[in-house]
Write a protein that holds these residues in place. Structure first.
Motif, PDB file in Angstrom:
ATOM      1  N   GLY A   1       0.810  -1.214   0.000  1.00  0.00           N
ATOM      2  CA  GLY A   1       0.000   0.000   0.000  1.00  0.00           C
ATOM      3  C   GLY A   1       0.843   1.263   0.000  1.00  0.00           C
ATOM      4  N   ASN A   2       0.161   2.401  -0.168  1.00  0.00           N
ATOM      5  CA  ASN A   2       0.865   3.682  -0.165  1.00  0.00           C
ATOM      6  C   ASN A   2       1.142   4.134   1.270  1.00  0.00           C
ATOM      7  OD1 ASN A   2      -1.592   4.689   0.813  1.00  0.00           O
ATOM      8  ND2 ASN A   2      -2.305   5.164  -1.273  1.00  0.00           N
TER       9      ASN A   2
ATOM     10  N   ILE B   1      -0.255   6.448   3.132  1.00  0.00           N
ATOM     11  CA  ILE B   1      -1.446   6.632   3.977  1.00  0.00           C
ATOM     12  C   ILE B   1      -1.988   5.288   4.451  1.00  0.00           C
ATOM     13  CG2 ILE B   1      -3.815   7.511   4.036  1.00  0.00           C
ATOM     14  CD1 ILE B   1      -2.990   9.644   2.059  1.00  0.00           C
ATOM     15  N   GLN B   2      -2.000   4.305   3.555  1.00  0.00           N
ATOM     16  CA  GLN B   2      -2.482   2.982   3.930  1.00  0.00           C
ATOM     17  C   GLN B   2      -1.578   2.328   4.966  1.00  0.00           C
ATOM     18  OE1 GLN B   2      -2.660   1.183   0.042  1.00  0.00           O
ATOM     19  NE2 GLN B   2      -4.833   1.704  -0.253  1.00  0.00           N
ATOM     20  N   ARG B   3      -0.281   2.551   4.827  1.00  0.00           N
ATOM     21  CA  ARG B   3       0.650   1.995   5.823  1.00  0.00           C
ATOM     22  C   ARG B   3       0.462   2.674   7.176  1.00  0.00           C
ATOM     23  NH1 ARG B   3       6.554   1.047   2.907  1.00  0.00           N
ATOM     24  NH2 ARG B   3       5.814  -0.318   1.227  1.00  0.00           N
TER      25      ARG B   3
ATOM     26  N   LYS C   1      -2.344   3.912   8.331  1.00  0.00           N
ATOM     27  CA  LYS C   1      -3.568   3.361   8.903  1.00  0.00           C
ATOM     28  C   LYS C   1      -3.340   1.962   9.460  1.00  0.00           C
ATOM     29  CE  LYS C   1      -6.879   5.968   6.077  1.00  0.00           C
ATOM     30  NZ  LYS C   1      -7.969   5.866   5.051  1.00  0.00           N
ATOM     31  N   ALA C   2      -2.474   1.201   8.793  1.00  0.00           N
ATOM     32  CA  ALA C   2      -2.196  -0.163   9.249  1.00  0.00           C
ATOM     33  C   ALA C   2      -1.447  -0.190  10.579  1.00  0.00           C
ATOM     34  CB  ALA C   2      -1.393  -0.917   8.191  1.00  0.00           C
TER      35      ALA C   2
END
Length: 266
Positions: A191-192, A194-196, A198-199
């Motif tokens: 993921g990008n 932002i996704q990282r 959130k993770a």
């Protein structure tokens, strides 16, 4: 990545550096860090590197174990180098569209990279060879004169010692939480940006809960042992300078003299 963070960890070994007074090591670390900002030539950094690697050899801490701590700051190191290369004005040696590389930028980037690497290695070496209790005693002793102006020296030293002691504990806790979340199907690599980010939420929430719980348990343990600060406290092992400590101070003076000679000559 988590396992590569070595700051705050103590490496037991039977070396001259481990036996030195913690005040001597604290002063030496400050002297070395200041010297890194005084050099402005490659000869100076060569001297700083020779001094650092000589101390590492005396510490008997594996060189690979010390260098492993650089992986955690590799992004910061690359970020600093790239910005200095492309954003420093001066004599252009390469230019393409809006990208310009200058001679001064390359020189400044090299100096910043060497300075940052030596700073991290030198600072880490102090924690590798000094236990948190010794660091607390040494820092409290060095800051002792500030007690005359009512500075809570003991409390400050205690907080720094607890912070250093909690670093490896929290890193280990983070590693356990990450493995537990990955076993449940969590993905922290794809993921990008932002996704990282959130993770990371499933890691940060239990980590903060665990940190606050440990802090509460520590506070209760200190209260149960009637801890009330530094007033009237004595030391089980009072700090005393020995011959090897005075010899080390002489080495510091020689190193500072070399700094003066290098700055004048180059």
């Amino acid at each position: 990545m988590i396992r590569d963070i070595t700051i705050g960890q103590y490496y037991p070994a039977d070396s001259v550096l481990h036996k030195l007074d913690p005040r001597v090591k604290l002063i030496g670390t400050i002297v070395y860090i200041v010297s890194l900002f005084l050099f402005d030539s490659f000869i100076g950094y060569l001297l700083a590197g020779a001094f650092l690697f000589g101390v590492i050899k005396l510490s008997k801490v594996p060189f690979g174990y010390i260098v492993k701590g650089l992986k955690a700051v590799l992004f910061l190191l690359l970020f600093t180098v790239v910005f200095n290369i492309f954003l420093t004005p001066g004599e252009a040696i390469f230019s393409w569209k809006f990208i310009t590389i200058t001679k001064e930028g390359l020189r400044l980037a090299a100096f910043m990279a060497i300075r940052l690497v030596f700073l991290i290695l030198g600072s880490s070496l102090m924690t590798f060879t000094t236990t948190p209790n010794q660091l607390t005693d040494g820092l409290e002793s060095l800051l002792g004169p500030l007690k005359r102006i009512h500075v809570p020296v003991h409390e400050i030293a205690m907080m720094m010692s607890i912070a250093l002691r909690f670093i490896p504990i929290l890193l280990e806790e983070t590693d356990k939480i990450m493995k537990a979340q990955q076993a449940r199907g969590a993905d922290f690599e794809s993921g990008n940006l932002i996704q990282r980010a959130k993770a990371m939420v499933p890691i940060l929430v239990p980590l903060f809960v665990s940190a606050f719980r440990r802090a509460g348990d520590l506070a209760m343990a200190m209260e149960a042992r009637c801890y009330h600060g530094g007033d009237g406290r004595t030391k089980m092992k009072p700090l005393q300078y020995k011959n090897r400590d005075y010899t080390t101070f002489a080495v510091y003076v020689a190193y500072l003299a070399c700094i003066v000679v290098v700055r004048k000559a180059f």
